[in-house]
Each structure stands twice: as structure tokens, then as C-alpha cells.
Design a protein around this motif. Structure first.
Motif, PDB file in Angstrom:
ATOM      1  N   MET A 229       1.024  -1.300  -0.101  1.00 41.02           N
ATOM      2  CA  MET A 229      -0.002   0.033  -0.248  1.00 41.02           C
ATOM      3  C   MET A 229       1.159   1.179   0.012  1.00 41.02           C
ATOM      4  SD  MET A 229      -3.177  -0.702   2.404  1.00 41.02           S
ATOM      5  CE  MET A 229      -3.881   0.711   1.850  1.00 41.02           C
ATOM      6  N   SER A 230       2.155   1.086   0.602  1.00 46.54           N
ATOM      7  CA  SER A 230       2.927   2.420   0.680  1.00 46.54           C
ATOM      8  C   SER A 230       3.567   2.667  -0.601  1.00 46.54           C
ATOM      9  CB  SER A 230       3.875   2.097   1.949  1.00 46.54           C
ATOM     10  OG  SER A 230       3.190   1.941   3.066  1.00 46.54           O
ATOM     11  N   LEU A 231       3.863   1.477  -1.398  1.00 45.33           N
ATOM     12  CA  LEU A 231       4.852   1.624  -2.531  1.00 45.33           C
ATOM     13  C   LEU A 231       4.190   1.466  -3.933  1.00 45.33           C
ATOM     14  CD1 LEU A 231       7.581  -0.807  -0.900  1.00 45.33           C
ATOM     15  CD2 LEU A 231       7.692   1.650  -1.403  1.00 45.33           C
ATOM     16  N   VAL A 232       3.002   0.714  -4.183  1.00 46.18           N
ATOM     17  CA  VAL A 232       2.394   0.545  -5.366  1.00 46.18           C
ATOM     18  C   VAL A 232       1.579   1.469  -5.951  1.00 46.18           C
ATOM     19  CG1 VAL A 232       1.374  -1.064  -7.042  1.00 46.18           C
ATOM     20  CG2 VAL A 232       3.018  -2.020  -5.152  1.00 46.18           C
ATOM     21  N   ASN A 233       1.884   2.370  -6.847  1.00 49.54           N
ATOM     22  CA  ASN A 233       0.818   3.191  -7.400  1.00 49.54           C
ATOM     23  C   ASN A 233       0.482   2.463  -8.540  1.00 49.54           C
ATOM     24  OD1 ASN A 233       0.904   5.691  -6.258  1.00 49.54           O
ATOM     25  ND2 ASN A 233       3.060   6.248  -7.381  1.00 49.54           N
ATOM     26  N   PRO A 234      -0.884   2.787  -9.324  1.00 47.99           N
ATOM     27  CA  PRO A 234      -1.563   2.118 -10.209  1.00 47.99           C
ATOM     28  C   PRO A 234      -0.621   2.047 -11.650  1.00 47.99           C
ATOM     29  CG  PRO A 234      -3.185   3.529  -9.371  1.00 47.99           C
ATOM     30  CD  PRO A 234      -1.726   3.879  -8.774  1.00 47.99           C
ATOM     31  N   GLY A 235      -0.421   1.030 -12.175  1.00 48.28           N
ATOM     32  CA  GLY A 235       0.427   0.941 -13.369  1.00 48.28           C
ATOM     33  C   GLY A 235       1.930   0.485 -12.974  1.00 48.28           C
ATOM     34  N   ASP A 236       2.445   0.557 -11.492  1.00 48.67           N
ATOM     35  CA  ASP A 236       3.701   0.255 -11.365  1.00 48.67           C
ATOM     36  C   ASP A 236       3.900  -1.260 -11.500  1.00 48.67           C
ATOM     37  OD1 ASP A 236       4.279   2.782 -10.488  1.00 48.67           O
ATOM     38  OD2 ASP A 236       4.425   2.264  -8.518  1.00 48.67           O
ATOM     39  N   GLU A 237       4.907  -1.552 -12.086  1.00 50.15           N
ATOM     40  CA  GLU A 237       5.358  -2.918 -12.092  1.00 50.15           C
ATOM     41  C   GLU A 237       6.196  -3.606 -11.146  1.00 50.15           C
ATOM     42  OE1 GLU A 237       7.357  -3.223 -16.056  1.00 50.15           O
ATOM     43  OE2 GLU A 237       5.318  -2.360 -17.218  1.00 50.15           O
ATOM     44  N   VAL A 238       5.600  -4.837 -10.866  1.00 44.81           N
ATOM     45  CA  VAL A 238       6.348  -5.363  -9.580  1.00 44.81           C
ATOM     46  C   VAL A 238       6.738  -6.988 -10.186  1.00 44.81           C
ATOM     47  CG1 VAL A 238       5.888  -6.617  -7.390  1.00 44.81           C
ATOM     48  CG2 VAL A 238       4.705  -4.327  -7.908  1.00 44.81           C
ATOM     49  N   ILE A 239       8.117  -7.087 -10.031  1.00 41.88           N
ATOM     50  CA  ILE A 239       8.788  -8.395 -10.707  1.00 41.88           C
ATOM     51  C   ILE A 239       8.642  -9.382  -9.684  1.00 41.88           C
ATOM     52  CG2 ILE A 239      10.874  -9.390 -11.626  1.00 41.88           C
ATOM     53  CD1 ILE A 239      11.523  -6.541 -12.819  1.00 41.88           C
ATOM     54  N   ILE A 240       8.175 -10.540  -9.854  1.00 44.38           N
ATOM     55  CA  ILE A 240       7.920 -11.659  -8.904  1.00 44.38           C
ATOM     56  C   ILE A 240       8.168 -12.862  -9.832  1.00 44.38           C
ATOM     57  CG2 ILE A 240       6.199 -12.771  -7.589  1.00 44.38           C
ATOM     58  CD1 ILE A 240       4.313 -10.269  -7.990  1.00 44.38           C
ATOM     59  N   PRO A 241       9.226 -13.599  -9.105  1.00 45.91           N
ATOM     60  CA  PRO A 241       9.643 -14.831  -9.620  1.00 45.91           C
ATOM     61  C   PRO A 241       8.486 -15.836  -9.521  1.00 45.91           C
ATOM     62  CG  PRO A 241      11.248 -14.187  -8.275  1.00 45.91           C
ATOM     63  CD  PRO A 241      10.060 -13.240  -8.209  1.00 45.91           C
ATOM     64  N   ASP A 242       8.181 -16.752 -10.549  1.00 44.96           N
ATOM     65  CA  ASP A 242       7.131 -17.656 -10.670  1.00 44.96           C
ATOM     66  C   ASP A 242       7.576 -19.084 -10.626  1.00 44.96           C
ATOM     67  OD1 ASP A 242       4.979 -19.270 -11.580  1.00 44.96           O
ATOM     68  OD2 ASP A 242       4.508 -17.993 -13.206  1.00 44.96           O
ATOM     69  N   PRO A 243       7.070 -19.903  -9.473  1.00 36.04           N
ATOM     70  CA  PRO A 243       6.150 -19.843  -8.667  1.00 36.04           C
ATOM     71  C   PRO A 243       6.149 -18.791  -7.605  1.00 36.04           C
ATOM     72  CG  PRO A 243       6.877 -22.102  -8.901  1.00 36.04           C
ATOM     73  CD  PRO A 243       7.737 -21.231  -9.726  1.00 36.04           C
ATOM     74  N   TYR A 244       5.321 -18.311  -7.049  1.00 38.33           N
ATOM     75  CA  TYR A 244       5.076 -17.240  -5.986  1.00 38.33           C
ATOM     76  C   TYR A 244       4.270 -17.608  -4.887  1.00 38.33           C
ATOM     77  CZ  TYR A 244       1.427 -16.456  -9.230  1.00 38.33           C
ATOM     78  OH  TYR A 244       0.323 -16.660  -9.983  1.00 38.33           O
ATOM     79  N   PHE A 245       4.476 -16.971  -3.641  1.00 40.51           N
ATOM     80  CA  PHE A 245       3.568 -16.925  -2.808  1.00 40.51           C
ATOM     81  C   PHE A 245       2.429 -15.916  -2.926  1.00 40.51           C
ATOM     82  CE2 PHE A 245       2.054 -14.599   1.505  1.00 40.51           C
ATOM     83  CZ  PHE A 245       1.151 -15.798   2.075  1.00 40.51           C
ATOM     84  N   VAL A 246       1.054 -16.674  -3.061  1.00 40.75           N
ATOM     85  CA  VAL A 246      -0.042 -16.177  -3.811  1.00 40.75           C
ATOM     86  C   VAL A 246      -0.444 -14.776  -3.495  1.00 40.75           C
ATOM     87  CG1 VAL A 246      -1.587 -17.555  -2.249  1.00 40.75           C
ATOM     88  CG2 VAL A 246      -2.325 -16.804  -4.637  1.00 40.75           C
ATOM     89  N   MET A 247      -0.138 -14.388  -1.962  1.00 35.49           N
ATOM     90  CA  MET A 247      -0.433 -13.092  -1.726  1.00 35.49           C
ATOM     91  C   MET A 247       0.042 -11.703  -2.289  1.00 35.49           C
ATOM     92  SD  MET A 247      -0.448 -11.639   2.283  1.00 35.49           S
ATOM     93  CE  MET A 247      -1.629 -12.385   3.026  1.00 35.49           C
ATOM     94  N   TYR A 248       1.171 -12.020  -2.883  1.00 32.85           N
ATOM     95  CA  TYR A 248       1.866 -10.974  -3.711  1.00 32.85           C
ATOM     96  C   TYR A 248       0.812 -10.680  -4.992  1.00 32.85           C
ATOM     97  CZ  TYR A 248       6.057 -13.036  -1.588  1.00 32.85           C
ATOM     98  OH  TYR A 248       6.811 -13.692  -0.594  1.00 32.85           O
ATOM     99  N   LYS A 249       0.663 -11.537  -5.601  1.00 31.53           N
ATOM    100  CA  LYS A 249      -0.046 -11.228  -6.622  1.00 31.53           C
ATOM    101  C   LYS A 249      -1.296 -10.533  -6.453  1.00 31.53           C
ATOM    102  CE  LYS A 249      -2.634 -14.011 -10.258  1.00 31.53           C
ATOM    103  NZ  LYS A 249      -2.670 -15.349 -10.850  1.00 31.53           N
ATOM    104  N   HIS A 250      -2.143 -10.960  -5.449  1.00 30.02           N
ATOM    105  CA  HIS A 250      -3.645 -10.427  -5.297  1.00 30.02           C
ATOM    106  C   HIS A 250      -3.387  -8.968  -4.869  1.00 30.02           C
ATOM    107  CE1 HIS A 250      -5.327 -13.928  -6.349  1.00 30.02           C
ATOM    108  NE2 HIS A 250      -4.910 -14.756  -5.464  1.00 30.02           N
ATOM    109  N   LEU A 251      -2.195  -8.719  -3.863  1.00 29.33           N
ATOM    110  CA  LEU A 251      -2.216  -7.430  -3.351  1.00 29.33           C
ATOM    111  C   LEU A 251      -1.791  -6.548  -4.316  1.00 29.33           C
ATOM    112  CD1 LEU A 251      -0.295  -8.022  -0.061  1.00 29.33           C
ATOM    113  CD2 LEU A 251      -2.639  -7.534  -0.281  1.00 29.33           C
ATOM    114  N   VAL A 252      -0.881  -6.810  -5.287  1.00 30.36           N
ATOM    115  CA  VAL A 252      -0.442  -6.012  -6.485  1.00 30.36           C
ATOM    116  C   VAL A 252      -1.756  -5.873  -7.320  1.00 30.36           C
ATOM    117  CG1 VAL A 252       0.833  -5.675  -8.597  1.00 30.36           C
ATOM    118  CG2 VAL A 252       1.924  -6.735  -6.258  1.00 30.36           C
TER     119      VAL A 252
END
Ligand code: PMP
Length: 370
Positions: free
Chosen positions: A104-127
Motif C-alpha cells: 500500500m505504501s509503495l505501489v501506484n496504479p500501473g507500477d510493475e512488480v517483478i515476481i519470480p514464478d511460482p510465487y507466494f500467492v498473496m503478492y499477486k493479489h495485493l499488487v
């Protein structure tokens, strides 16, 4: 009812795990390889500390950022570990709480977050909930940290890179060289790294190297849920180098209007948890890892997991993992399809946080299904 629900809820898909729960509900005494929670209880000495704190009346709000003594102890610990002088610390309601505040403190709409796949599922949903964009980098088939792919995924919109080692769901522990390489890439482009180290104690073949040792712009998340079996106590912390203290301050501001503070009596118990030696438990988990790996390696394609308590295993056949998962559940073994943790549906996750007997039983059943 449909119209009153906010659009963002549609960005979360809980169907994968729900399906397993639904299928498993009818089973009697199944081999439960689905749950990401240790099979031991909170150590007695730590329970006593919590009870003592409650009896002593330490039941009201703590400071938003956490109990001062606990923060000092955490600061001391991360200073020693990462060589940071004056780290910023925030005590949070579980690492999940820390993740929500950080995103919430870091991600603006449109910001890209690089996530190695497979991933802990919460990252995807929060982004997704924050209208950011997940940029998945494939780590199949060996699940090593895909350093080159991370470098290639960086654009002008990249906000941060997420690392999770030991990893849920693969059990991989990234090497010193790999985290150093990502540190160099991130430093070159001045990109923040969020490192989720909730499983750092569960490391079976040596140390768990942290990128924070090599890169000051690392936001470190660690917690007590897994190491001390306190999943219901909701305790974790976020630590950062002094240069990221603004991020911690913004997270604290949001904590003030969301969680308010982490549970006060458990923060007192956490002080004792910091000194509590969990090496016996880790030894027991190493044996569980070996039991599972040795039992499955001749029949299934799987990488030896070095940490956490998961294995991510290729489903036999070509019809996708979901079909094999359904077959396993019908045979009394609860496993989770890989598409819950991945953009692919080729693997399944086992959590071996259960008794040795159940592991033996589950291994036998799974091997009989191919
Ligand atoms: N990160 C990872 C990788 C996890 O597996 C989990 C729990 N399953 C969490 C964070 C959250 O843990 P907690 O909120 O209990 O601290």
C-alpha cells in the motif's frame, strides 16, 4: 447484493484453494499435505511469557510501530545480520500485515512488480488490488532465482523486485551468488527489493543468504508464525536500512489506520522468541524433507527443496496438475494444484509440515497413483 461489492474484490480469485478445501471436507482423517503451518505447538516457555504479559495487564494498545524494547532487539539483530547501522523497524500483524502495508505504501496504479514464478500467492493479489502490474519471471524447471530474466524484465515502470527465500511453494533457497547478482542489477537501476524471509530458520543445507547483506534498498520481512508455530498470534516485523526509513514511516502511518498495532501481549512473548533456539525443530523438519524427497524422487520429477516445508512437484501425465490433484484427493491425500502459485498448471505443492507417519502414508498413496 452484487452491485454493492467493490470492483477490486473481483481481482482476487480464491477458487484454487477453495476447491481443495471443498473436496477435502468430505474425507475422514486424510493425509493433509495442504496446510502451510508447522505441526508443533508454540514452545511452552513462550506460551508462559504471553500468559505472564496478559496477567500483568499488558493488554492495551502498544505504540503503532511496536513495543520499544522489541523494536530495539529486532534492530540489534538486523544490524548484526546485515551490517546496518541504524535500521528502521516496524512490528506488524504477521508478515501478511507487513506485506499489505508495504504494497500500500509503495505501489501506484500501473507500477510493475517483478515476481519470480511460482510465487507466494498473496503478492499477486495485493499488487492486483492496488492496480499495479505483476511481471512474472519464470523459474521453471529448477526454481533457481532467474537472475537473467529478472534483469530482462526491468522497465521504466518497475517499482520493485520480490524475493522469497526459502520459497513458498518451491522450498528453494537462493544462493549467495544469485542474491548478489540481483543486488547488482537492482542497484544499477535503483530499484527496491522486497525480501520475504518468513522461512529463514527452516534452512536445511547451510545458511539462507539474504540480499539485505548486499543491498541497502532491501525491505526485509521476517516473522514468528512459522519458526515458533505462532500463526494465530499474528506477529512479524519489517526492517530496513536507515535510507529507507521514509518507507517504514509511511507503513507505520497506514498501520495506525488499519491494524493499529500488533497484538501487545504477544509482542512481549516475541522478546523471548528472539532468543529461543529452534534448531531441534529444524532438525526434525530436515528429516521430514528427506523422508518426503527419498520417497518420491524415483517416481516423480522434483527438485530437492533446501528450505521451508514445501516441495513443488511435477504432476505426471500431460493433462495438467489439477486432474492429478483431484485424483490424489479422491485417494485421501490433500495437495494443492500449482496454478494457485503460478501462471502454469503443471505442478502440485506438498506441505510436509505433518507427522512422519502421515508423510510415509502420503508418499505411498501418491506413488501408487502413477
Ligand atoms: N510469506 C510467505 C512466503 C508465507 O508462506 C506466509 C504464510 N503462509 C506469509 C508470508 C504470511 O505469514 P504470516 O502472516 O502468518 O506471518
Amino acid at each position: 447484493m452484487k452491485d454493492i461489492i467493490a470492483d477490486r474484490t473481483k481481482l482476487i480469485d480464491a477458487s484454487g484453494i477453495r476447491k481443495v478445501f471443498a473436496l477435502g471436507a468430505s474425507l475422514e482423517d486424510p493425509v493433509d499435505f495442504s496446510i502451510g503451518q508447522p505441526d508443533f505447538d508454540v514452545p511452552e516457555a513462550l506460551k508462559e511469557e504471553a500468559i505472564k504479559a496478559i496477567r500483568a495487564g499488558q493488554n492495551s494498545y502498544s505504540q503503532t510501530a511496536g513495543d520499544e524494547t522489541l523494536k530495539e532487539r529486532i534492530a540489534e539483530r538486523v544490524s548484526n545480520e546485515f551490517g546496518w547501522e541504524n535500521p528502521a523497524v516496524l512490528v506488524v500483524s504477521g508478515v501478511s500485515g507487513g506485506l499489505l502495508l508495504a504494497f500500500m505504501s509503495l505501489v501506484n496504479p500501473g507500477d510493475e512488480v517483478i515476481i519470480p514464478d511460482p510465487y507466494f500467492v498473496m503478492y499477486k493479489h495485493l499488487v492486483n488490488m492496488l492496480n499495479g502490474k505483476c511481471v512474472f519471471v519464470d523459474s521453471y524447471p529448477d526454481f533457481e532465482l532467474p537472475v537473467e530474466k529478472i534483469a530482462g524484465a526491468i522497465t521504466s515502470r518497475t517499482k520493485m523486485i520480490i524475493l522469497n527465500s526459502p520459497c513458498n511453494p518451491t522450498g528453494m533457497v537462493y544462493s549467495e551468488d544469485q542474491v548478489k547478482a540481483v543486488a547488482e542489477i537492482a542497484a544499477e537501476k535503483d530499484i527496491l527489493v522486497m525480501t520475504d524471509e518468513i522461512y529463514e530458520k527452516f534452512c536445511y543445507d547451510g545458511e539462507c543468504p539474504s540480499i539485505a547483506k548486499h543491498y541497502e534498498k532491501s525491505l526485509v520481512l521476517q516473522g514468528f508464525s512459522k519458526s515458533h508455530a505462532m500463526t494465530g498470534w499474528r506477529l512479524g516485523y519489517v526492517a530496513a536500512h536507515e535510507s529507507l526509513k521514509d518507507v517504514i514511516e509511511e507503513m507505520t502511518k497506514i498501520q495506525q489506520y488499519t491494524f493499529v498495532c500488533a497484538p501487545t501481549p504477544f509482542q512481549k512473548a516475541a522478546l523471548a522468541a528472539l532468543d529461543y533456539d529452534v534448531s531441534d525443530l529444524v532438525d526434525a523438519y530436515r528429516k521430514k524433507r528427506d523422508l518426503l524427497y527419498d520417497g518420491l524422487k524415483d517416481k516423480f520429477e522434483l527438485v530437492m527443496p533446501g528450505g521451508a516445508f514445501y516441495a513443488f512437484i511435477k504432476a505426471p501425465g500431460t493433462s495438467g496438475a489439477t486432474e492429478f490433484v483431484e485424483k490424489a484427493i479422491k485417494n485421501n491425500v490433500l495437495i494443492i494444484p500449482g496454478n494457485v502459485f503460478s501462471e502454469k498448471d503443471t505442478h502440485f505443492r506438498i506441505s510436509y509440515a505433518t507427522t512422519d507417519d502421515k508423510i510415509r502414508q502420503g508418499v505411498e498413496i501418491l506413488c501408487s497413483l502413477i
